[in-house]
Design a protein around this motif. Structure first.
Motif: not given
Length: 883
Positions: A45-59
Motif C-alpha cells: 500500500a505504501r510503495h506500490g507493486r513495483t517498489y514494494a520488495l525494494y523497500y521491504a528488503l530495507a526493513r
C-alpha cells in the motif's frame, strides 16, 4: 482506539511512515503488526507493486519467509535484476548507487528463502561481475550511435525485459534515467516494459526523442529510415510521446552537421506526424537570433543559410537576421573611421562587393534604407560599421545628405538602446554638430515628469512601467510586455515612413527597442521549463506551454540550444540536483545566447562623459536610470574616481518622489551619496538654473568655443519657499532669486569679551572662554545638507504611511467581516523607512564628532519656522475615581 476493528487499525498503519511507535501503544496493536499479512499489505500500500520488495528488503527486521511469499503472491514485482543487486549487496559486493545497509539487515534464513524464490522464478541467476541485466542495457547505450549490426542482439534484450521482467527498482538506480534512452533506441521494448509496471512519464519525452535524432558516430545507410520508424513506433505505442517544438528546434540548430536527423524531421513534417508546422518553428527560431550574440558569430552562418534556404520566410525580423548575418561577419580588415570610401580603400570595396553577392544568393535583394537602419540600430552591430554605410553610398546610390540623415536617425534611435555608446561616440566624433541634435532631441522629447508615471493605485502598471532611456540590459528585472508587442520588440526598430527632424514636437524616429528582457525570454528555453529525465519525482516540470496558435497541446518552447549540447547536459547532470543543472553546460554553449554584446559602452556613461555631470541631457538620463533601477549607470554617475563632489550628478528629491509613485526601492548608491553630504535639490532645475549647462558641456570638449557665464556665488543649499511644492513641475515656477539665501551681513556690534573681570590669571580666562564658545556652538542652529535630506525624506515617508493606512482601510472594508487581512507595504516604503534610520544615525554621529558626546538628540532640521509641522494630538486625560 481499543474499540476499533483490525481493518481500521491496518488502514491507520498504512498511513504512517514509521509505525514502530504506534505498535508499542498496546499489546493488541503490537500483535496486529506482527501479522505477516499486515506487514506485506503495508509495503504494497505504501510503495506500490513495483517498489514494494525494494523497500521491504530495507526493513530486514520486519521481513520473514511468510511475508516474502505473501508479497510475491499479491503481485509484488520481482525482477532478476533486483535479485542480482540484492545478492551483490548482501555479500558485500559493490552496488555503487546504494549507500545504506539495505538487504544486510535481513536475517540470513530469510534472505536464503528470498534467493530460493528468485531461483525458482528465473532459474540460474548470473551473479558475476558485469553479468547483471543493468550492464546489458548499459552496453546497448554505449553502442547506440553505431550501425544496427554493431549493437546488442535484439533477442537478448527482448528476453531480459520480457522473460526476466527487467525494470528499474528504485529512484536511485541509474537505470531509472537510462531506461528511457533504451526505449528510444529500441521502441519495440515499450509494451514489455509497460507489462512489467514501467510508467512512461511525460518528463522523459524530450529526453527520449533527443536520443532518437542524435547524430551517429559512423554514418550508415538506413539511418534516416530508422529514425522515422522509431518515432512512428513510439508515438503509436504511447499517445503522450510526440516530438515537441523544443526538440525540433534543437535538431534544426544542427541541420548542417546532423543531416540524417534533419532529413528525418523534414520527412515527419511532410507526413503530418508532427503536431506543428516545421516552417513555423524555423521562422520563430530565426527570430530569436535578433537578440543574441550568435547573430554575429561565424559558426552560425551555415545554420542560418541552410534553414532559410529550406524554409524561406517573408517575416521582416527574419530578413533583418539574414542581412545581419551577411554584413556583421568579416569586418576586421575594414578601416575604423567613418570617412573612408571604397574608392580609396581596397578592403572596403571588397567587403561591399562580397555583401552584394551574398545578398543576391540569399534572395534578399534589393536592400533598402530601412534595412540599413535596422542593421545599424541592432545591439550587435560591429564596431567597424563603415561598410554598411558605404553599401548605401555605393550600391543604394544614396547622396551625402541622405547618408547624413540616416546617421542622425540612427544616433537618435541608439539613445534608447543601452549598449550603443560606442556607436554614438563614433557618430558624434565624425559629425560634431550631431551633438547638438542629440541634446535638443533629448530635452524636447524624452523629459520624464511625475505626471508621466502611472498612478500608484495601479500596481500592475507601476510594475510594468519602464523609462525609455538607461534600461538595464544585463540584469533581467520585473518588466514584462504584452504578447502583441513581442514581435515588434524582437524585430528591432521600425523606421518611420517620414522621419521627423529632431527639435520638433513630433515623436522621435523609430528606435531599436529590442528589449533585453524580451530577449532573455525569447533567446531560449529557461532551464526551469526544459524537460529533464534526471529530475526527482517531486520536482515540478513547467513545460506545459500552450501552442502559440491557441491549441491545448504542450508543444514546448524554442531556443538556440543544439541537440548534442542538450544530450550531453542530460547525460552528465547529477541525479536529483536540479538547481545545479546549468553548471553542467560549457561556457561556449551560453556565450551565443547572451543578450548584450561582449564589448560595449553604456549610453548613459557616454552621455555623462560627453555632456558633463550638470547638463540638462545628463539630468534626464540620470532620472531615467533611477526609475529603471539601473545600478551600473547610477554607481558610475554618483561616484567619480577622484571622489570630488563637483564631478557627481546631483541627487534630487524628484528622484525619490518618482520612485515613491512607482513603489520601487531607491538604489543604495543614492543613500550613500546623501550620507556623504551631497547638496539638497528639489529637482534638476535647482542646480541647472545656477550653473550654466553650456559651460559644463564645454569643459568636456575643449575644441569647441562656447560662451561662458560667471557662476553666481551661493551657499550651495537652495531654500524652499514657504511651502513644499505640490509637484516637481511647480517648483520651476519659483523665481531664480528666491532659490538661494543671501550672504549674511557682518555685524557692526562690538564682540563681547568673555574674560573674567579682575582676573590676573590668563589661563583661567582662556578656559572660561573655551567653555562659553563651546556652549555657543552647541546652541547655534545650522542646518546641514544631510539634515535637509532627512527632513524632506521624513515628510515623504509620512505621506507613504498615510497612503498605506488608506489602502489598508479600503481592503479591510472590502474583505469579509472577521477575516484576517495582510496588506503588504511597497518596496519604497520599506526601504525608505530603513534608510532614514541609517541617515539619522549618521547625522547624530557627525554632530557628536563636532560638538561632543553630550550633544542633545534634538533634530536640528525642524524648528519653529519650519514649513513641515506635524503636530500630534494631546493625549486624553481620564479622571480616576477614588473608591
Amino acid at each position: 482506539m481499543d474499540r476499533l476493528c483490525d481493518e481500521i487499525i491496518q488502514i491507520i498503519l498504512n498511513c504512517l511512515d514509521d509505525p514502530t511507535h504506534f505498535s508499542l501503544v498496546s499489546r493488541r496493536f503490537y500483535a496486529i503488526t506482527k501479522d505477516p499479512y499486515v506487514r506485506s499489505s503495508y509495503f504494497l500500500a505504501r510503495h506500490g507493486r513495483t517498489y514494494a520488495l525494494y523497500y521491504a528488503l530495507a526493513r530486514g527486521k520486519l521481513l520473514t519467509e511468510k511475508v516474502v511469499d505473501i508479497m510475491i503472491s499479491s503481485g509484488a514485482h520481482l525482477s532478476r535484476y533486483l535479485a542480482q543487486c540484492a545478492i551483490h549487496h548482501y555479500f558485500r559486493a559493490q552496488v555503487h548507487f546504494i549507500k545504506t545497509r539495505w538487504v544486510r539487515s535481513v536475517p540470513l534464513p530469510v534472505f536464503t528463502h528470498f534467493m530460493m524464490v528468485a531461483a525458482k522464478m528465473y532459474g540460474d541467476i548470473p551473479t558475476g561481475k558485469g553479468e547483471d541485466d543493468g550492464t546489458i542495457f548499459g552496453a546497448l547505450l554505449k553502442t547506440s550511435r553505431l550501425p544496427t549490426e554493431s549493437r546488442g542482439k535484439w533477442e537478448t534484450i527482448k528476453e531480459v525485459v520480457e522473460k526476466y521482467k527487467f525494470i528499474p527498482f528504485c529512484a536511485k538506480d541509474p537505470m531509472m534515467a537510462q531506461f528511457p534512452l533504451v526505449l528510444a533506441v529500441e521502441p519495440r521494448l515499450l509494451p514489455y516494459a509497460r507489462a512489467n509496471g514501467f510508467i512512461m512519464d511525460h518528463k522523459f519525452r524530450n529526453f527520449m526523442f533527443r536520443k532518437m535524432f542524435e547524430k551517429p558516430a559512423v554514418q550508415f545507410d538506413g539511418r534516416v529510415g530508422e529514425v522515422v520508424n522509431n518515432v512512428h513506433k513510439l508515438t503509436s505505442l504511447d499517445p503522450n510521446m510526440f516530438v515537441t517544438r523544443t526538440v525540433a528546434a534543437e535538431v534544426c540548430m544542427e541541420a548542417h552537421l546532423n543531416d540524417p536527423g534533419y532529413t528525418a524531421l523534414k520527412i515527419l513534417d511532410k507526413e503530418g506526424a508532427l503536431k506543428f508546422s516545421l516552417a513555423a518553428v524555423v521562422e520563430e527560431l530565426l527570430k530569436t537570433f535578433i537578440n543574441t550574440r550568435s547573430i554575429a558569430m561565424s559558426n552560425m552562418q551555415p545554420v542560418l543559410r541552410k534553414l532559410h534556404s529550406d524554409f524561406p520566410s517573408e517575416d521582416p525580423t527574419v530578413r533583418v537576421v539574414m542581412l545581419s548575418s551577411v554584413f556583421f561577419i568579416d569586418t576586421s580588415p575594414l578601416p575604423a573611421g567613418l570617412t573612408a570610401r571604397s574608392t580609396f580603400s581596397a578592403s572596403l570595396d571588397e567587403y561591399v562587393q562580397n555583401c552584394k553577392e551574398k545578398v543576391q544568393d540569399l534572395g534578399l535583394a534589393p536592400v533598402t534604407r530601412k534595412d540599413l537602419f535596422d542593421m545599424l540600430v541592432n545591439k550587435f552591430t560591429p564596431d567597424k560599421f563603415v561598410g554598411i554605410i558605404e553599401y548605401g553610398h555605393d550600391v543604394l546610390r544614396m547622396s551625402a545628405s541622405e547618408i547624413k540623415e540616416l546617421k542622425q536617425d540612427v544616433a537618435l534611435a541608439c539613445l534608447e538602446v543601452g549598449c550603443k555608446g560606442k556607436m554614438l561616440k563614433k557618430l558624434v566624433e565624425a559629425d560634431p554638430p550631431m551633438r547638438d541634435v542629440i541634446a535638443t532631441h533629448v530635452v524636447q522629447n524624452l523629459r520624464l515628469n511625475l505626471d508621466d508615471l502611472p498612478w500608484s493605485d495601479d500596481e500592475e502598471a507601476c510594475q510594468q512601467f519602464e523609462a525609455k532611456l538607461c534600461r538595464d540590459f544585463v540584469i533581467c528585472r520585473r518588466y514584462r510586455y504584452p504578447a502583441a508587442t513581442d514581435d515588434r520588440r524582437r524585430a528591432g526598430a521600425a523606421e518611420p515612413d517620414h522621419p521627423q527632424q529632431p527639435g520638433g514636437n513630433a515623436p522621435a524616429p523609430g528606435h531599436a527597442d529590442q528589449m533585453d528582457v524580451d530577449a532573455a525570454n525569447n533567446a531560449g528555453p529557461a532551464p526551469a521549463v526544459e524537460d529533464h529525465a534526471l529530475e526527482s519525482d517531486d520536482d515540478e516540470i513547467a513545460d506545459d506551454e500552450l501552442d502559440p496558435e491557441g491549441g491545448p497541446e504542450e508543444l514546448g518552447q524554442i531556443g538556440q540550444d543544439t541537440l548534442t549540447a542538450m544530450i550531453r547536459k542530460d547525460e552528465i547532470s547529477p541525479v536529483r540536483r536540479r538547481r545545479f543543472y546549468d553548471m553542467f553546460a560549457t561556457y561556449a554553449d551560453h556565450m551565443g545566447k547572451l543578450t548584450y554584446p561582449s564589448d560595449y559602452l553604456q549610453v548613459g556613461r557616454w552621455i555623462h562623459n560627453e555632456f558633463g555631470p550638470r547638463h540638462p541631457v545628463t539630468a534626464i538620463f540620470m532620472l531615467h536610470a533611477v526609475v529603471n533601477e539601473n545600478a551600473h549607470i547610477l554607481q558610475n554617475s554618483l561616484y567619480s574616481d577622484s571622489n570630488i563632489t563637483s564631478g557627481r550628478i546631483p541627487v534630487t528629491l524628484k528622484h525619490f518622489k518618482m520612485l515613491a509613485r512607482l513603489g520601487r526601492p531607491p538604489n543604495l548608491a543614492l543613500i550613500d551619496d546623501i550620507e556623504a553630504g551631497i547638496e539638497f535639490y528639489f529637482d534638476e532645475d535647482d542646480y541647472l538654473s545656477v550653473e550654466d549647462s553650456n559651460s559644463a558641456a564645454s569643459s568636456n570638449n575643449n575644441s569647441r568655443a562656447r560662451s561662458r557665464r560667471v557662476k553666481v556665488e551661493t551657499d550651495g543649499t537652495p531654500r524652499p519657499p514657504s511651502s513644499l511644492p505640490a509637484s516637481p513641475e511647480s517648483s520651476g515656477s519659483r523665481g531664480k532669486g528666491s532659490r538661494g539665501r543671501k550672504r549674511p551681513r557682518r555685524t557692526t556690534t562690538l564682540v563681547k569679551s568673555y574674560a573674567i573681570p579682575d582676573s590676573d590669571d590668563e589661563n583661567i580666562a582662556g578656559e572660561e572662554r573655551d567653555v562659553i564658545e563651546s556652549d555657543f556652538a552647541r546652541k547655534r542652529r545650522c542646518e546641514t545638507n544631510l539634515q535637509q535630506w532627512i527632513k524632506h525624506l521624513s515628510v515623504l515617508l509620512k505621506e507613504e504611511q498615510r497612503k498605506y493606512k488608506e489602502k489598508r482601510k479600503r481592503e479591510q472594508a472590502a474583505a469579509e467581516p472577521g477575516a484576517k487581512l495582510r496588506v503588504p507595504k511597497s518596496e519604497f516604503f520599506k526601504s525608505l523607512a530603513t534608510n532614514l534610520n541609517r541617515l539619522r544615525k549618521a547625522d547624530r554621529e557627525k554632530r557628536q564628532q563636532l560638538y561632543g558626546t553630550d550633544v542633545p538628540s534634538e533634530d536640528y532640521s525642524e524648528g519653529e519656522e519650519d514649513e513641515y509641522q506635524y503636530r500630534t494630538t494631546r493625549s486624553k486625560r481620564y479622571k480616576v475615581e477614588h473608591v
